[in-house]
Enzyme design. Structure first.
Site, PDB file in Angstrom:
ATOM      1  CE  LYS A 100      38.610  46.043 -97.582  1.00 29.81           C
ATOM      2  NZ  LYS A 100      38.179  46.875 -98.895  1.00 29.81           N
ATOM      3  CG  ASP A 101      35.999  50.930 -96.208  1.00 32.83           C
ATOM      4  OD1 ASP A 101      36.853  50.517 -96.774  1.00 32.83           O
ATOM      5  OD2 ASP A 101      34.695  50.584 -96.063  1.00 32.83           O
ATOM      6  NE  ARG A 127      45.224  46.369-100.252  1.00 26.27           N
ATOM      7  CZ  ARG A 127      44.737  44.980-100.811  1.00 26.27           C
ATOM      8  NH1 ARG A 127      45.875  44.098-100.875  1.00 26.27           N
ATOM      9  NH2 ARG A 127      43.785  44.965-100.942  1.00 26.27           N
ATOM     10  NE  ARG A 128      41.988  43.779-103.314  1.00 21.01           N
ATOM     11  CZ  ARG A 128      40.711  43.749-103.099  1.00 21.01           C
ATOM     12  NH1 ARG A 128      40.080  44.712-103.883  1.00 21.01           N
ATOM     13  NH2 ARG A 128      40.116  43.222-101.786  1.00 21.01           N
ATOM     14  NE  ARG A 188      33.866  53.688-106.903  1.00 19.44           N
ATOM     15  CZ  ARG A 188      33.308  54.420-106.135  1.00 19.44           C
ATOM     16  NH1 ARG A 188      32.984  55.535-106.646  1.00 19.44           N
ATOM     17  NH2 ARG A 188      32.373  53.999-105.076  1.00 19.44           N
ATOM     18  NE  ARG A 200      34.398  46.669-107.027  1.00 16.83           N
ATOM     19  CZ  ARG A 200      35.357  47.091-106.440  1.00 16.83           C
ATOM     20  NH1 ARG A 200      36.519  46.547-106.498  1.00 16.83           N
ATOM     21  NH2 ARG A 200      35.466  48.310-106.172  1.00 16.83           N
ATOM     22  CB  CYS A 260      41.976  54.005 -96.457  1.00 13.93           C
ATOM     23  SG  CYS A 260      40.924  55.469 -96.257  1.00 13.93           S
TER      24      CYS A 260
END
Length: 319
Positions: free
Chosen positions: A81-82, A129-130, A151, A157, A244
């Site tokens: 996905k990166d 997106r989330r 981040r 996190r 992305c």
């Protein structure tokens, strides 16, 4: 092929090291050659800015690709996905191994599920997106949540939740599973609620296109079903001209009748980060037999989404 040690370029993060270590073992199994990890620091690892501001997750890839092109490493492992959707001519993704769980997950205080979070709950994520999909779901189901941009690595996190600054954070199931922390998940987000990033849960093993022996050896780790699915997802992302870090979710599911895979369903969503406007579509058809077929499927669904106004929901379009 010789028995010379292969050099695998990897980011230094715990997750990157874990997934690179797993690939290294698999490469040794299929080639009989020892593999050493070469740690490379990327701009994305050292910058403190929000990812969306510094060019999205592609910033993690550039340094690894530079090392490949200079011959400092023989191959590299990326979270798929990166990877930017444009593939450099002199590099090739030799293998896309079997995909991990593509879903997003919640790690919340008091082991809460997403729908049990209290009114006004603060949910941390660095992903537009989330944010878009969580806010849209909350709006449609009468939930009151606040998405907070964050981040940092997994420890940072989850630390926001443990320290009481946030009620929950959203992470990828695949990443937590790969570092052995899947037991900290308090809720799996159904893909009907939050579609993952294109390629989420999959890895890309990349090497120089000219190294035919290595390309052939690494290809033994390729999973054709995973590759066709992520090819369709990434084709859709490219056709939307979205980077992305754009608020695009996509997932290609293989639909089986017993043991036989019959069809592929591609679902995608684009939305504003506040969740007020969403374009969500899907298409189902025979499993594409070729790379071009998978690319066409993604492009067709993207065209339908653009016809329904998807472009206006993505903010700055990547060019």
């Amino acid at each position: 092929m010789t028995d010379k040690t292969l050099r695998l370029g990897t980011r230094r993060s715990r997750l990157a090291m874990a997934q690179s270590g797993q690939v290294a073992e698999a490469v040794t199994r299929v080639t009989g050659r020892p593999v050493e990890l070469v740690e490379i620091t990327t701009y994305g690892d050292t910058s403190r800015e929000q990812l969306a501001q510094i060019g999205g997750t592609g910033v993690f890839v550039t340094a690894l690709r530079d090392a490949l092109l200079k011959g400092e490493v023989d191959f590299a492992v990326h979270s798929l996905k990166d990877l930017p959707t444009a593939q450099p001519d002199d590099l090739v993704v030799a293998a896309v191994p079997v995909r991990e769980d593509p879903r997003d997950v919640i790690v919340a205080r008091d082991a809460l599920k997403f729908t049990d979070l209290p009114s006004g709950a603060r949910i941390g994520t660095g992903s537009p997106r989330r944010m878009a999909q969580l806010n849209s779901y909350a709006r449609g189901h009468g939930l009151d949540i606040a998405t907070v941009p964050i981040r940092g690595n997994v420890d940072t996190r989850i630390g926001y939740v443990r320290g009481g600054e946030l009620d929950a954070v959203v992470l990828a199931a695949a990443g937590l599973n790969r570092i052995g922390r899947g037991d900290e998940v308090t809720d799996f987000l159904s893909v009907d609620t939050v579609l993952p990033a294109p390629g989420q849960g999959a890895l890309a093993i990349e090497c120089a296109a000219g190294n035919a022996d290595l390309v052939a050896a690494l290809a033994e780790l390729d999973d054709p079903f995973t590759r066709v699915a992520v090819t369709a997802e990434r084709s859709l992302l490219a056709a939307l001209e979205a980077g992305c870090s754009a608020p695009v979710g996509a997932l290609a599911d293989l639909l089986a009748d017993g043991q036989i895979v019959k069809e592929m369903r591609l679902r995608a969503v684009v939305g504003t980060t506040d969740g007020t406007r969403m374009v969500q579509l899907s298409t189902t058809g025979p499993v594409p037999e070729t790379h071009d077929g998978a690319m066409a499927l993604g492009r067709e669904l993207a065209a339908e989404m653009l016809a329904q106004g998807a472009a206006g929901l993505m903010g700055e379009r990547a060019h």
